[in-house]
Design an enzyme around this catalytic site. Structure first.
Site, short mmCIF file in Angstrom:
data_model
loop_
_atom_site.label_atom_id
_atom_site.label_comp_id
_atom_site.label_asym_id
_atom_site.label_seq_id
_atom_site.Cartn_x
_atom_site.Cartn_y
_atom_site.Cartn_z
N HIS A 106 38.11 34.01 37.17
CA HIS A 106 37.28 33.67 36.37
C HIS A 106 35.52 33.71 37.45
O HIS A 106 35.49 32.82 38.71
CB HIS A 106 37.88 31.51 36.70
CG HIS A 106 37.23 31.37 35.63
ND1 HIS A 106 37.21 31.15 34.66
CD2 HIS A 106 36.28 31.26 35.20
CE1 HIS A 106 37.00 30.17 33.95
NE2 HIS A 106 35.05 30.47 34.50
N HIS A 140 31.20 34.13 36.27
CA HIS A 140 30.45 33.76 36.17
C HIS A 140 29.31 35.01 36.88
O HIS A 140 28.84 34.47 37.83
CB HIS A 140 29.31 32.28 35.73
CG HIS A 140 30.43 31.60 34.87
ND1 HIS A 140 30.47 31.50 34.05
CD2 HIS A 140 31.13 30.65 35.57
CE1 HIS A 140 31.14 30.96 33.56
NE2 HIS A 140 32.08 29.79 33.90
N LYS A 170 38.43 34.90 25.60
CA LYS A 170 38.02 33.37 26.54
C LYS A 170 37.84 32.39 25.59
O LYS A 170 37.20 31.95 24.18
CB LYS A 170 36.54 33.20 27.36
CG LYS A 170 36.81 31.70 27.77
CD LYS A 170 37.16 31.57 29.05
CE LYS A 170 37.16 29.92 28.91
NZ LYS A 170 35.97 30.14 30.59
N HIS A 226 39.45 26.89 28.45
CA HIS A 226 38.65 25.85 29.15
C HIS A 226 39.07 25.51 28.97
O HIS A 226 39.44 24.75 27.24
CB HIS A 226 37.22 26.36 29.00
CG HIS A 226 36.42 24.82 29.62
ND1 HIS A 226 35.15 25.02 30.59
CD2 HIS A 226 36.16 23.84 29.40
CE1 HIS A 226 35.27 24.01 30.87
NE2 HIS A 226 35.41 22.93 30.21
N HIS A 252 41.16 26.96 36.06
CA HIS A 252 40.22 26.08 36.60
C HIS A 252 40.86 24.26 36.44
O HIS A 252 39.56 23.35 36.22
CB HIS A 252 38.62 25.80 36.80
CG HIS A 252 37.84 25.86 34.87
ND1 HIS A 252 38.68 24.75 34.29
CD2 HIS A 252 36.70 26.55 34.42
CE1 HIS A 252 37.73 25.17 33.48
NE2 HIS A 252 36.82 26.39 33.20
N ASP A 299 35.43 30.77 39.53
CA ASP A 299 34.03 29.97 38.56
C ASP A 299 33.17 30.08 39.27
O ASP A 299 32.37 28.69 39.06
CB ASP A 299 34.81 28.40 37.87
CG ASP A 299 34.32 27.74 37.20
OD1 ASP A 299 33.46 28.81 35.99
OD2 ASP A 299 34.23 26.53 36.16
O1 DOR Z 1 30.86 24.54 35.78
C1 DOR Z 1 31.09 25.05 35.29
N1 DOR Z 1 30.35 25.58 35.14
N2 DOR Z 1 31.72 25.06 34.02
C2 DOR Z 1 32.09 25.84 33.35
O2 DOR Z 1 32.99 26.05 32.47
C3 DOR Z 1 31.04 26.29 32.78
C4 DOR Z 1 29.76 27.17 33.89
C5 DOR Z 1 28.70 27.50 34.05
O3 DOR Z 1 28.34 28.33 32.73
O4 DOR Z 1 27.78 27.07 34.38
ZN ZN Z 2 33.69 28.59 34.24
#
Ligand code: DOR
Ligand code: ZN
Length: 354
Positions: free
Chosen positions: A14, A16, A100, A137, A175, A248
């Site tokens: 997971h 970003h 997702k 999520h 998460h 995450d």
């Molecule tokens: O803390 C987070 N940031 N939780 C999420 O689900 C998304 C993520 C983000 O994209 O910044």
């Molecule tokens: Zn995330």
């Protein structure tokens, strides 16, 4: 005392990576040690169709540092308009690894997420049939539900009903932050696993709120009370293959975090492995680190375990890392675990590590 470990190259289930200047800055931080990552689709606009995923994958590959050996595993953002055939074809072709599900409004860039779960039922049924995993999520968005209860309420009111209605669906609850989620995953024999982040193994809600508000510890789902953190540590270090690493790691610029309405996300790509080695050592579970970071996730996703290896060494002096990563979009603060880190990944080409 154990001073050196070798591990199968780990994966991040997971992550970003964002886009543009931010992507170029954060991608090397993950590609340095991880072999693969499940890449989140919550861009603006989101990665909704297979064409979007192909274009995003091309942008990630174009941003790859020279010599990197890293495979982005693409995901599609489920909307009420998602075409089941597009999902199934994208998965069958190998372009897309998972879909997702964001409840609409649950977190960063989730406005296009699902409001009415009946409207995605056909897609979920097609995914179950074709073996496409669903990353979830797991938080309700009802403003009447306290933010610290939103994960537990989601399990009872959304996730469990979906899983009962579509028993063949392979779900990853992402998460997880509560003892409730850990217990739910443990109660199910097949078709459910959970990712755990690095930061949720380290912080509880006091870290965010006691002695001043600390925006760099704010993420979603928000860290809960200490009993929940301890349940996560027990699950991660238990050797149970239903639990595996999804960092995450979610970079936001310092301007966006240190604001009257700061964004959710902890940036952990750079120091995740040193922190995890510290946590597993604390729990006398260093022998289970490899399962958590390198084996369980691949097993659940039905993918081969990576061939390469990395070595980690425990130094005499703390690791020195910069507090911030400079990016073309602005600086991004690294997650601070609040304790010195002695474990580091040895900089050796994987082929030199036995
Ligand atoms: O803390 C987070 N940031 N939780 C999420 O689900 C998304 C993520 C983000 O994209 O910044
Ligand atoms: Zn995330």
């Amino acid at each position: 005392m154990i001073r050196r470990l070798t591990l199968t190259r780990p994966d991040d289930w997971h992550l970003h990576l964002r886009d543009g200047a931010m992507l170029r800055a954060v991608l090397p931080e993950s590609a340095r040690h991880f072999a693969r990552a499940i890449v989140m689709p919550n861009l603006v606009p989101p990665v909704v169709t297979s064409a979007d995923a192909a274009a995003y994958r091309d942008r990630i590959l174009a941003a790859m540092p020279p010599g990197a050996d890293f495979t982005p595993l693409m995901t599609l953002y489920l909307t009420e308009e998602t075409d089941p055939a597009d999902v199934v074809d994208a998965h069958a072709s190998g372009l897309v690894t998972a879909v997702k599900l964001y409840p609409a409004g649950a977190t960063t860039n989730s406005a296009s997420g699902v409001r009415d779960f009946d409207r995605v039922r056909a897609v979920l049924e097609a995914m179950a049939q074709a073996g496409v995993p669903l990353c979830v999520h797991g938080e309700v968005t009802d403003p009447a539900v306290d933010i610290f209860d939103r994960e537990a309420v989601f399990i009872d009111t959304v996730l469990d009903p979906i899983r009962r209605a579509i028993p063949g669906l392979r779900v990853i609850m992402e998460h997880v932050t509560t003892a409730d989620a850990v217990a739910y995953v443990r109660s199910v024999d097949a078709g459910l696993a959970a990712t755990i982040t690095t930061h949720h193994l380290v912080i509880n809600r006091n870290h965010i709120l006691a002695g001043g508000i600390r925006p760099h510890y704010y993420c979603l789902p928000v860290a809960k009370r200490e009993t929940h953190r301890l349940a996560l540590r027990a699950a991660a270090t238990s050797g149970d293959a239903r639990f595996f690493l999804g960092t995450d790691s979610a970079p936001h610029t310092d301007d966006a975090k240190e604001s009257a309405c700061g964004c959710a996300g902890c940036f952990t790509a750079t120091n995740t492995l040193p922190i995890l080695a510290h946590v597993f050592e604390d729990e006398a579970a260093l022998d289970r680190l490899e399962g958590f970071v390198s084996r369980h996730g691949a097993g659940y996703y039905g993918l081969p375990v990576n061939a390469g290896r990395i070595a980690m060494v425990r130094g005499e002096t703390p690791l020195e890392l910069p507090a911030r990563l400079a990016t073309g979009a602005g600086s991004v603060t690294l997650f601070d675990p609040g304790f010195p880190l002695f474990w580091r990944v040895e900089d050796a080409p994987p082929s030199e590590v036995s």
